[in-house]
Design a protein around this motif. Structure first.
Motif, PDB file in Angstrom:
ATOM      1  N   PHE A  24       3.169  17.261   3.013  1.00 37.18           N
ATOM      2  CA  PHE A  24       3.080  16.466   1.791  1.00 37.18           C
ATOM      3  C   PHE A  24       1.957  15.431   1.907  1.00 37.18           C
ATOM      4  N   LEU A  25       1.388  15.115   0.753  1.00 37.34           N
ATOM      5  CA  LEU A  25       0.426  14.021   0.639  1.00 37.34           C
ATOM      6  C   LEU A  25       0.910  13.155  -0.517  1.00 37.34           C
ATOM      7  N   VAL A  26       1.217  11.896  -0.236  1.00 35.41           N
ATOM      8  CA  VAL A  26       1.847  11.033  -1.231  1.00 35.41           C
ATOM      9  C   VAL A  26       0.967   9.820  -1.495  1.00 35.41           C
ATOM     10  N   TYR A  27       0.756   9.509  -2.777  1.00 35.18           N
ATOM     11  CA  TYR A  27       0.025   8.305  -3.187  1.00 35.18           C
ATOM     12  C   TYR A  27       0.977   7.414  -3.972  1.00 35.18           C
ATOM     13  N   ALA A  28       1.039   6.146  -3.578  1.00 35.42           N
ATOM     14  CA  ALA A  28       1.957   5.232  -4.261  1.00 35.42           C
ATOM     15  C   ALA A  28       1.458   3.802  -4.144  1.00 35.42           C
ATOM     16  N   ASP A  29       1.631   3.039  -5.213  1.00 32.38           N
ATOM     17  CA  ASP A  29       1.340   1.610  -5.200  1.00 32.38           C
ATOM     18  C   ASP A  29       2.614   0.898  -4.768  1.00 32.38           C
ATOM     19  N   GLN A  30       3.010   1.172  -3.533  1.00 31.93           N
ATOM     20  CA  GLN A  30       4.221   0.598  -2.967  1.00 31.93           C
ATOM     21  C   GLN A  30       3.956   0.190  -1.523  1.00 31.93           C
ATOM     22  N   SER A  31       4.924  -0.467  -0.934  1.00 29.81           N
ATOM     23  CA  SER A  31       4.752  -0.936   0.432  1.00 29.81           C
ATOM     24  C   SER A  31       4.694   0.235   1.397  1.00 29.81           C
ATOM     25  N   GLU A  32       4.161  -0.028   2.578  1.00 25.77           N
ATOM     26  CA  GLU A  32       4.082   1.012   3.607  1.00 25.77           C
ATOM     27  C   GLU A  32       5.465   1.543   3.950  1.00 25.77           C
ATOM     28  N   GLY A  33       6.463   0.660   4.018  1.00 23.72           N
ATOM     29  CA  GLY A  33       7.821   1.092   4.339  1.00 23.72           C
ATOM     30  C   GLY A  33       8.402   2.009   3.280  1.00 23.72           C
ATOM     31  N   ASP A  34       8.181   1.674   1.997  1.00 26.64           N
ATOM     32  CA  ASP A  34       8.728   2.481   0.905  1.00 26.64           C
ATOM     33  C   ASP A  34       8.104   3.867   0.865  1.00 26.64           C
TER      34      ASP A  34
END
Length: 484
Positions: free
Chosen positions: A15-25
């Motif tokens: 998987f490759l995931v992009y998110a404007d969230q914290s590293e932990g999330d």
């Protein structure tokens, strides 16, 4: 999107995931996807196999459901997430998930993604054409997962989100549920209980001791060509009795599920990095391009891509996105130029190589002298990543588009591309067309069978059926001619 957004990229083997969230999330979200895949592979006794980097599922986690619907772009008021299966570029769009420390079960938004990924997974497990109820029952069964903090995974938990549907929506009789064509021809325009009933039947057959082995028998009969109703009667017996058992099963207060211990789950390494300023700035363009554009939206996306590229002219990620936007807008030369710049700055940039293939391929349709250059670009991309399905498929297509007989190596490449991405309908139709044209009706049938009960596209199912009928007629005509 806000300029201050701090986008992260999570990269794992599948998987490759992009998110404007914290590293932990983002790490937790990516780990959930890897554990889900591992759990399903354990259930079906599938060995862990490497996924080529470009063939991983890319997931974009956007701000909320309204952004998902805006990306979807078809006016649907209820979409909360969607998935697009493509060889070398499968993508999913989901909203940010609210943290719920009180539960280890997935949220409704995550459940939608897991449901669609289950379809993606199913076609790599089952040969033939699973009936529509089985496809949806399978996806619903696995989408209700839970992930505990120790690393274990639960599968097949009760589909609570289908409770109201099963209780209140229009009933779907078992004879209709078990016959895809009959259901499609007679389904009510009102919302019905098809999904709920499909889940219920799959769940019951999975856990019922009295019906142990019947699911396997049913699938064997389907794959042997018995037909959906005949296979159901042969495997399940009296369907009225089964219907009564389902009604009783639905009323149970407690249901069994599969609880896999952590030692049954293969953990995968996850690398997290914060996107650079150029990457974060171009990401909205990337998402719209990956969603797909049309004549109206392509110029808008290109204008945004050019604006960002002017600010970050040396960023390979930005240049690759620019190449895709130029290609989508019909500017092949500009796309090739942007792709070449990206490759010059990052020689291993397979995404840019693929965009160059697309642009050269379209140019070569008018400039026949370019076909050697097209194949050189394909060869370079294949050398950089030999399990990327796009160069493999386009090597075959380059001969077909040129009007030349594809060499056996090209046919094998197309077959390999479909093996790597069995959910890609374009490659499946292309390979089936080759088999029909060369008189191999059996191979054509094997190739097209998974489309005959496509879960969300009746038109595609009808196209596959017409292709098989045309191939069968052609074979009979050929046999008739040879006997005359």
């Amino acid at each position: 999107m806000p300029a201050h957004a701090e986008w992260h990229e999570a990269s794992s083997p599948n998987f490759l995931v992009y998110a404007d969230q914290s590293e932990g999330d983002i790490r937790e979200f990516t780990d959930m996807l890897e554990r889900y895949r591992s759990a399903m592979r354990f259930i079906y006794k599938l060995p862990e196999e490497p996924t080529s980097p470009s063939n991983r599922l890319t997931v974009f986690v956007v701000r909320d459901a309204s952004q998902v619907r805006k990306l979807m772009g078809d006016g649907s008021r209820f979409v909360r997430g969607f998935y697009l299966p493509r060889a070398g570029g499968s993508v999913a769009f989901v909203p940010q998930v609210e943290d719920d420390s009180q539960s280890d079960r997935v949220s409704r938004d995550e459940q939608i993604l897991l449901h669609e990924y289950a379809h993606h997974f199913m076609f790599s497990v089952f040969s033939g054409s699973p009936p529509l109820w089985l496809q949806e029952g399978f996806a619903e069964f696995y989408s209700t997962a839970k992930f505990d903090s120790s690393g274990g995974v639960g599968l097949g938990l009760p589909a609570d989100h289908r409770a109201a549907e099963l209780a209140l929506a229009q009933e779907v009789p078992l004879d209709l549920l078990l016959d895809t064509r009959k259901y499609r021809e007679n389904a009510s325009k009102r919302y019905d209980a098809f999904y709920g009933r499909s889940w219920l039947l799959f769940h019951y057959l999975t856990f019922s001791d009295a019906r142990a082995g019947q699911m396997a028998s049913y699938l064997q009969r389907i794959n042997a060509g018995e037909g959906e109703v005949a296979a159901a009667v042969g495997a399940f017996g009296d369907l009225d009795a089964l219907d009564k058992e389902l009604t009783a099963y639905m009323k149970r207060r407690r249901l069994t599920y599969l609880n896999l211990r952590p030692d049954k789950i293969v953990s995968q390494p996850i690398t997290i990095r914060m996107l650079g300023k150029g990457e974060a700035a171009i990401l909205p363009v990337v998402m719209r391009s990956k969603r797909g554009v049309n004549k109206e939206t392509a110029p808008e996306v290109l204008a945004d891509a050019r604006t960002v590229a002017a600010l970050y002219p040396d960023d390979p990620f930005v240049l690759t996105a620019l190449a895709e936007a130029e290609f989508d807008a019909g500017n092949e030369d500009a796309a090739i130029s942007a792709a070449d710049k990206a490759i010059a700055r990052q020689p291993t940039n397979v995404g840019a190589m693929v965009q160059k293939i697309f642009a050269l391929f379209r140019k070569a349709s008018d400039e026949q002298s370019l076909w050697p250059e097209v194949r050189a670009a394909i060869s370079a991309a294949n050398a950089a990543e030999n399990d990327n399905p796009i160069p493999l498929a386009y090597f075959y297509r380059s001969y077909a588009a040129q009007g030349r007989k594809p060499p056996e190596m090209a046919v094998q490449g197309l077959q390999k591309a479909l093996q790597l991405a069995p959910y890609d309908t374009g490659n499946r139709l292309t390979l089936a067309e080759y088999f029909i044209r060369t008189g191999n009706s059996k191979a054509a049938e094997t190739t097209l069978t998974p489309l005959l009960n496509h879960p969300h596209n009746a038109e595609l199912a009808n196209l596959a059926r017409k292709m098989l009928e045309a191939g069968s007629a052609s074979t009979k005509d050929g046999a008739s001619d040879s006997n005359s």
